[in-house]
Design a protein around this motif. Structure first.
Motif, short mmCIF file in Angstrom:
data_model
loop_
_atom_site.label_atom_id
_atom_site.label_comp_id
_atom_site.label_asym_id
_atom_site.label_seq_id
_atom_site.Cartn_x
_atom_site.Cartn_y
_atom_site.Cartn_z
N PRO A 23 0.80 -1.22 0.00
CA PRO A 23 0.00 0.00 0.00
C PRO A 23 0.84 1.28 0.00
N ALA A 24 2.05 1.21 0.56
CA ALA A 24 2.87 2.42 0.65
C ALA A 24 3.63 2.70 -0.64
N THR A 25 4.04 1.63 -1.35
CA THR A 25 4.88 1.83 -2.53
C THR A 25 4.12 1.61 -3.83
N GLY A 26 2.96 0.93 -3.75
CA GLY A 26 2.18 0.64 -4.96
C GLY A 26 2.75 -0.50 -5.78
N GLU A 74 -3.50 7.13 11.34
CA GLU A 74 -4.71 7.37 10.54
C GLU A 74 -4.34 7.86 9.13
N ALA A 75 -3.27 8.66 9.04
CA ALA A 75 -2.84 9.22 7.74
C ALA A 75 -1.92 8.26 6.98
N SER A 76 -1.59 7.11 7.61
CA SER A 76 -0.62 6.19 7.00
C SER A 76 -1.26 5.34 5.91
N ASP A 77 -0.45 4.50 5.28
CA ASP A 77 -0.95 3.61 4.24
C ASP A 77 -1.52 2.30 4.78
N ARG A 78 -1.42 2.10 6.10
CA ARG A 78 -2.05 0.91 6.70
C ARG A 78 -2.89 1.33 7.91
N PRO A 79 -3.90 2.20 7.66
CA PRO A 79 -4.71 2.68 8.79
C PRO A 79 -5.57 1.58 9.41
N GLY A 80 -5.70 0.47 8.70
CA GLY A 80 -6.54 -0.63 9.19
C GLY A 80 -5.92 -1.44 10.31
N ILE A 81 -4.59 -1.36 10.47
CA ILE A 81 -4.00 -2.11 11.58
C ILE A 81 -3.90 -1.20 12.80
N GLN A 82 -4.10 -1.82 13.96
CA GLN A 82 -4.04 -1.07 15.21
C GLN A 82 -2.57 -0.76 15.51
N HIS A 83 -2.21 0.53 15.51
CA HIS A 83 -0.84 0.92 15.85
C HIS A 83 -0.74 1.15 17.36
N ALA A 120 6.18 14.43 14.98
CA ALA A 120 5.32 13.81 13.95
C ALA A 120 6.17 13.27 12.80
N GLY A 121 7.23 14.00 12.44
CA GLY A 121 8.12 13.54 11.37
C GLY A 121 8.85 12.27 11.76
N VAL A 122 9.36 12.24 12.99
CA VAL A 122 10.09 11.06 13.49
C VAL A 122 9.14 9.85 13.58
N ILE A 123 7.98 10.06 14.18
CA ILE A 123 6.99 8.97 14.31
C ILE A 123 6.54 8.52 12.92
N GLY A 124 6.35 9.50 12.03
CA GLY A 124 5.95 9.19 10.65
C GLY A 124 6.98 8.31 9.96
N HIS A 125 8.27 8.60 10.19
CA HIS A 125 9.35 7.79 9.61
C HIS A 125 9.23 6.33 10.08
N GLU A 126 8.99 6.15 11.37
CA GLU A 126 8.89 4.78 11.92
C GLU A 126 7.62 4.08 11.42
N VAL A 127 6.50 4.81 11.38
CA VAL A 127 5.25 4.23 10.85
C VAL A 127 5.46 3.86 9.37
N GLY A 128 6.26 4.67 8.67
CA GLY A 128 6.59 4.39 7.27
C GLY A 128 7.27 3.04 7.10
N HIS A 129 8.18 2.70 8.01
CA HIS A 129 8.85 1.39 7.93
C HIS A 129 7.83 0.25 8.06
#
Ligand code: ZN
Length: 250
Positions: A23-26, A74-83, A120-129
């Protein structure tokens, strides 16, 4: 067929491979581990993290991590999994992620950020992984099959705890490829912008890390910088992502 062979067949079936779109890379990719298995893996690693660190709860900074984290998820590419977001008591400036959406930030890191946008940027980086399946792939690449099996199929015989110890060390010691780091940087900026934060937060945080390096403070344990120092080239890339998502937002 021997019992061992039969067990192997059963396990291969359990790890049934399927092709899915990331979902993140297509891009399409081979998923050897299913999402429920990835989450089971994350739960065991989370238990290990909680054995090694004191988790800070119920104060303003812990609430802050959870509040920002929920928006980023919520803004990530896997909002369906509980973070899950946890603040760890540590003097090391550090942030890292385990498969299945388990994200950690240390008190030392929170101590050097100036605002929510940087966090938010740091957390976003980790959520991105996690969103780009880097974390689960890291486990598949660095853990042997029997460790992966013990990590996924949680049994009450202590094997899962031993496997989680090895998995946690892999997260801390091996890091990600440069390509994965750039991708997590871009996703971090994208998710932060999508959650309503200043997309330049991660870039500003990198400026701060560069200043610390110039002062002779090297945050070697920090997942983001562990294998790749914050070069001006990487910072410029992150500024480019910020400009892209800032423009897209308005
Ligand atoms: Zn990273």
């Amino acid at each position: 067929m021997t019992r061992a062979m039969l067990a192997g067949v059963v396990l291969l079936t359990a790890f049934a491979a399927g092709c899915a779109t990331n979902p993140a890379t297509g891009r399409s990719q081979l998923n050897v581990i299913t999402t429920p298995q990835e989450i089971a893996m994350g739960r065991n690693i989370d238990a290990q993290v909680r054995r090694q660190y004191a988790v800070v709860t119920g104060n303003q900074q812990a609430d802050r991590i959870e509040r920002i984290g929920a928006k980023i998820a919520e803004a990530s590419d896997r909002p369906g999994i509980q973070h899950h977001f946890a603040l760890l008591e540590s003097d090391d400036v550090n942030a890292f992620a385990a498969p299945g959406g388990f994200i950690y930030v240390t008190t030392a890191l929170v101590g050097i950020v100036e605002n929510d946008a940087e966090l938010a940027g740091v957390i976003g980086h980790e959520v991105g992984h996690v969103s780009a399946f880097h974390s689960v792939r890291q486990m598949q690449q660095h853990l042997g099959y029997s460790i992966l099996r013990d990590l996924v199929f949680d049994k009450d015989d202590g094997k899962a705890a031993g496997a989680a110890d090895i998995a946690f060390n892999a997260i801390i010691m091996t890091g990600f490829s440069r390509r994965d780091e750039y991708q997590a940087d871009e996703l971090g900026v994208k998710y932060a912008a999508g959650a309503g934060y200043d997309p330049y937060g991660l870039a500003n945080f990198f400026v701060k890390l560069q200043q610390r390096e110039q002062e002779g403070i090297f945050d070697k344990a920090f997942e983001i910088v562990m294998s790749h120092p914050i070069t001006s080239q990487r910072r410029r890339r992150v500024e480019g992502y910020a400009a892209k998502y800032a423009a897209g937002k308005r």
